[in-house]
Design a protein around this motif. Structure first.
Motif, PDB file in Angstrom:
ATOM      1  N   GLY A   1       0.816  -1.201   0.000  1.00 54.78           N
ATOM      2  CA  GLY A   1       0.000   0.000   0.000  1.00 54.78           C
ATOM      3  C   GLY A   1       0.854   1.257   0.000  1.00 54.78           C
ATOM      4  N   PHE A   2       0.569   2.158  -0.925  1.00 57.18           N
ATOM      5  CA  PHE A   2       1.262   3.442  -1.021  1.00 57.18           C
ATOM      6  C   PHE A   2       0.219   4.525  -0.799  1.00 57.18           C
ATOM      7  N   SER A   3       0.334   5.264   0.294  1.00 52.85           N
ATOM      8  CA  SER A   3      -0.721   6.198   0.666  1.00 52.85           C
ATOM      9  C   SER A   3      -0.655   7.493  -0.125  1.00 52.85           C
ATOM     10  N   ASN A   4      -1.814   8.117  -0.302  1.00 56.12           N
ATOM     11  CA  ASN A   4      -1.878   9.407  -0.980  1.00 56.12           C
ATOM     12  C   ASN A   4      -2.180  10.524   0.021  1.00 56.12           C
ATOM     13  N   ASN A   5      -2.283  11.736  -0.467  1.00 57.61           N
ATOM     14  CA  ASN A   5      -2.459  12.894   0.404  1.00 57.61           C
ATOM     15  C   ASN A   5      -3.794  12.922   1.128  1.00 57.61           C
ATOM     16  N   SER A   6      -4.765  12.128   0.660  1.00 58.81           N
ATOM     17  CA  SER A   6      -6.094  12.126   1.276  1.00 58.81           C
ATOM     18  C   SER A   6      -6.367  10.888   2.114  1.00 58.81           C
ATOM     19  N   GLY A   7      -5.351  10.030   2.286  1.00 59.95           N
ATOM     20  CA  GLY A   7      -5.526   8.849   3.124  1.00 59.95           C
ATOM     21  C   GLY A   7      -5.918   7.583   2.401  1.00 59.95           C
ATOM     22  N   GLY A   8      -6.085   7.649   1.081  1.00 59.88           N
ATOM     23  CA  GLY A   8      -6.344   6.436   0.309  1.00 59.88           C
ATOM     24  C   GLY A   8      -5.050   5.721  -0.018  1.00 59.88           C
ATOM     25  N   TYR A   9      -5.156   4.530  -0.584  1.00 63.68           N
ATOM     26  CA  TYR A   9      -3.973   3.723  -0.916  1.00 63.68           C
ATOM     27  C   TYR A   9      -3.996   3.287  -2.377  1.00 63.68           C
ATOM     28  N   GLU A  10      -2.820   3.336  -3.010  1.00 61.00           N
ATOM     29  CA  GLU A  10      -2.586   2.577  -4.231  1.00 61.00           C
ATOM     30  C   GLU A  10      -2.152   1.186  -3.771  1.00 61.00           C
ATOM     31  N   LEU A  11      -2.773   0.151  -4.315  1.00 60.49           N
ATOM     32  CA  LEU A  11      -2.561  -1.217  -3.841  1.00 60.49           C
ATOM     33  C   LEU A  11      -2.008  -2.083  -4.974  1.00 60.49           C
ATOM     34  N   ARG A  12      -0.874  -2.745  -4.693  1.00 57.98           N
ATOM     35  CA  ARG A  12      -0.239  -3.575  -5.710  1.00 57.98           C
ATOM     36  C   ARG A  12       0.273  -4.871  -5.101  1.00 57.98           C
ATOM     37  N   SER A  13       0.143  -5.936  -5.875  1.00 62.80           N
ATOM     38  CA  SER A  13       0.788  -7.212  -5.571  1.00 62.80           C
ATOM     39  C   SER A  13       1.039  -7.881  -6.913  1.00 62.80           C
ATOM     40  N   SER A  14       1.575  -9.070  -6.897  1.00 66.79           N
ATOM     41  CA  SER A  14       1.833  -9.762  -8.164  1.00 66.79           C
ATOM     42  C   SER A  14       0.547 -10.103  -8.898  1.00 66.79           C
ATOM     43  N   SER A  15      -0.583 -10.115  -8.180  1.00 68.21           N
ATOM     44  CA  SER A  15      -1.847 -10.509  -8.808  1.00 68.21           C
ATOM     45  C   SER A  15      -2.942  -9.461  -8.706  1.00 68.21           C
ATOM     46  N   PHE A  16      -2.613  -8.277  -8.186  1.00 70.88           N
ATOM     47  CA  PHE A  16      -3.662  -7.277  -7.976  1.00 70.88           C
ATOM     48  C   PHE A  16      -3.137  -5.876  -8.241  1.00 70.88           C
ATOM     49  N   LYS A  17      -3.986  -5.049  -8.870  1.00 66.18           N
ATOM     50  CA  LYS A  17      -3.709  -3.628  -9.074  1.00 66.18           C
ATOM     51  C   LYS A  17      -5.004  -2.872  -8.858  1.00 66.18           C
ATOM     52  N   GLY A  18      -5.006  -1.962  -7.900  1.00 67.90           N
ATOM     53  CA  GLY A  18      -6.214  -1.198  -7.618  1.00 67.90           C
ATOM     54  C   GLY A  18      -5.914  -0.069  -6.661  1.00 67.90           C
ATOM     55  N   SER A  19      -6.956   0.585  -6.196  1.00 63.39           N
ATOM     56  CA  SER A  19      -6.771   1.684  -5.255  1.00 63.39           C
ATOM     57  C   SER A  19      -8.008   1.832  -4.385  1.00 63.39           C
ATOM     58  N   SER A  20      -7.793   2.268  -3.152  1.00 58.47           N
ATOM     59  CA  SER A  20      -8.909   2.514  -2.250  1.00 58.47           C
ATOM     60  C   SER A  20      -9.272   3.992  -2.296  1.00 58.47           C
ATOM     61  N   SER A  21     -10.470   4.300  -1.897  1.00 56.67           N
ATOM     62  CA  SER A  21     -10.918   5.690  -1.846  1.00 56.67           C
ATOM     63  C   SER A  21     -10.439   6.352  -0.549  1.00 56.67           C
ATOM     64  N   PRO A  22     -10.204   7.665  -0.596  1.00 59.05           N
ATOM     65  CA  PRO A  22     -10.303   8.554  -1.756  1.00 59.05           C
ATOM     66  C   PRO A  22      -9.038   8.504  -2.611  1.00 59.05           C
ATOM     67  N   LYS A  23      -9.196   8.698  -3.910  1.00 59.83           N
ATOM     68  CA  LYS A  23      -8.079   8.727  -4.847  1.00 59.83           C
ATOM     69  C   LYS A  23      -7.469  10.131  -4.841  1.00 59.83           C
ATOM     70  N   ASP A  24      -6.133  10.195  -4.830  1.00 60.44           N
ATOM     71  CA  ASP A  24      -5.468  11.497  -4.784  1.00 60.44           C
ATOM     72  C   ASP A  24      -3.998  11.322  -5.155  1.00 60.44           C
ATOM     73  N   VAL A  25      -3.296  12.449  -5.270  1.00 64.81           N
ATOM     74  CA  VAL A  25      -1.856  12.436  -5.529  1.00 64.81           C
ATOM     75  C   VAL A  25      -1.110  12.218  -4.216  1.00 64.81           C
ATOM     76  N   THR A  26       0.195  11.951  -4.326  1.00 62.78           N
ATOM     77  CA  THR A  26       1.073  11.844  -3.158  1.00 62.78           C
ATOM     78  C   THR A  26       2.243  12.797  -3.356  1.00 62.78           C
ATOM     79  N   LEU A  27       2.448  13.692  -2.408  1.00 63.30           N
ATOM     80  CA  LEU A  27       3.577  14.623  -2.464  1.00 63.30           C
ATOM     81  C   LEU A  27       4.608  14.216  -1.426  1.00 63.30           C
ATOM     82  N   ILE A  28       5.847  13.972  -1.862  1.00 58.48           N
ATOM     83  CA  ILE A  28       6.961  13.655  -0.974  1.00 58.48           C
ATOM     84  C   ILE A  28       7.843  14.898  -0.883  1.00 58.48           C
ATOM     85  N   ASN A  29       7.912  15.467   0.311  1.00 56.71           N
ATOM     86  CA  ASN A  29       8.651  16.725   0.521  1.00 56.71           C
ATOM     87  C   ASN A  29      10.048  16.425   1.054  1.00 56.71           C
TER      88      ASN A  29
END
Length: 303
Positions: free
Chosen positions: A162-190
């Motif tokens: 899980g890779f979190s975004n600025n709104s608390g949602g996640y981009e989700l990846r595994s060898s067999s899955f690609k998806g995202s949880s709500s809310p969808k948003d960008v991620t800023l690394i400062n």
């Protein structure tokens, strides 16, 4: 010839309609039909039709809707022209009307079709660590930015990186899955830097850090779009920086959005995708160049 109305057009079965256009699903799971996107070039199916709801969503571009929304994008035409096109070919033996499963105007999600995040913790699952290794991302580096996430989908509990975004949602990846949880948003690394590097997905961002992990000086700040649909929405944020390095994918969609940004301001926006010009994206380049230290040094020296 009687012209179809918007209401009638929206009831045409999307799976049948895509079949009539020459597009066939790569896989079918429950009510979900997955296609290589008819709207752009891609190698992994990320265009989904929920046949129960008769709606589509393109995970790569962040666009979706009903048959009218799809048709106007596919043929690049106004609604009236699409209805005329549909009417001219109607009735067609390969098409069928899709009876609505819910009251008119109300769009209800199929039971269990929404990703529900259950818990998160530090990365530890062997299959997920092996997947990171297969993408040439050191697990220790990924652990700085990612978590192991349990989620629920279609009545089944699953786990993914899980890779979190600025709104608390996640981009989700595994060898067999690609998806995202709500809310969808960008991620800023400062990184407290004066420049910004923009990536389409988080594996490309992790690849950038993998290549530069021995750098002593601070890297640029990083914006991970998580969907190309957020590029234009992020323009004000990006243009707070004097230099914006674009490292988008080199497929048709990525190149199109890169050119869009360059047209905004060629002094401010810089296309850096020439580093991996013969590859799909930076992670693809990293996988293929992992045994070529000279190539990695070339990239590090340019930032």
């Amino acid at each position: 010839m009687k012209k179809l109305t918007c209401t009638q057009a929206k009831q045409i079965d999307l799976v049948d309609y895509l079949h009539s256009l020459g597009h066939h699903p790569v896989k079918v799971r429950h009510n979900d039909y997955w296609y290589l996107s008819p709207l752009r070039s891609e190698n992994t199916a990320s265009f989904k039709v929920d046949r129960r709801l008769n709606l589509w969503y393109d995970h790569g571009s962040g666009q979706g809707g009903d048959l009218i929304d799809f048709g106007t994008l596919y043929f690049n035409c106004p609604v009236g022209s699409l209805l005329a096109r549909l009417s001219a070919g109607w009735p067609a033996p390969s098409l069928s009307f899709h009876p609505p499963k819910h009251p008119a105007g109300e769009k209800k999600a199929a039971p269990g079709s929404k990703i529900t995040v259950l818990s998160s913790r530090p990365l530890a699952d062997k299959s997920l660590l092996d997947y990171l290794q297969s993408r040439c991302i050191p697990p220790a580096l990924a652990a700085r930015f990612c978590k192991e996430v349990d989620f629920h989908l279609y009545g089944k509990q699953q786990k993914a990186i899980g890779f979190s975004n600025n709104s608390g949602g996640y981009e989700l990846r595994s060898s067999s899955f690609k998806g995202s949880s709500s809310p969808k948003d960008v991620t800023l690394i400062n990184n407290k830097a004066g420049a910004l590097t923009v990536f389409e997905g988080f594996f490309n961002f992790l690849s950038f850090f993998t290549v530069n992990q021995e750098q002593q000086r601070p890297l640029t700040n990083c914006l991970i779009l998580n969907s190309l649909a957020f590029l234009e929405k992020s323009r004000a944020l990006m243009e707070q920086y004097p230099r914006i390095h674009l490292m988008l994918d080199r497929d048709d969609s990525g190149r199109s959005y890169t050119q869009k940004a360059l047209k905004w301001d060629r002094e401010k926006y810089i296309d850096r995708s020439d580093f991996y010009q013969h590859k799909k994206d930076l992670n693809d380049w990293l996988i293929r160049q992992q045994r070529s230290p000279g190539e990695q040094r070339r990239l590090r020296q340019r930032f």
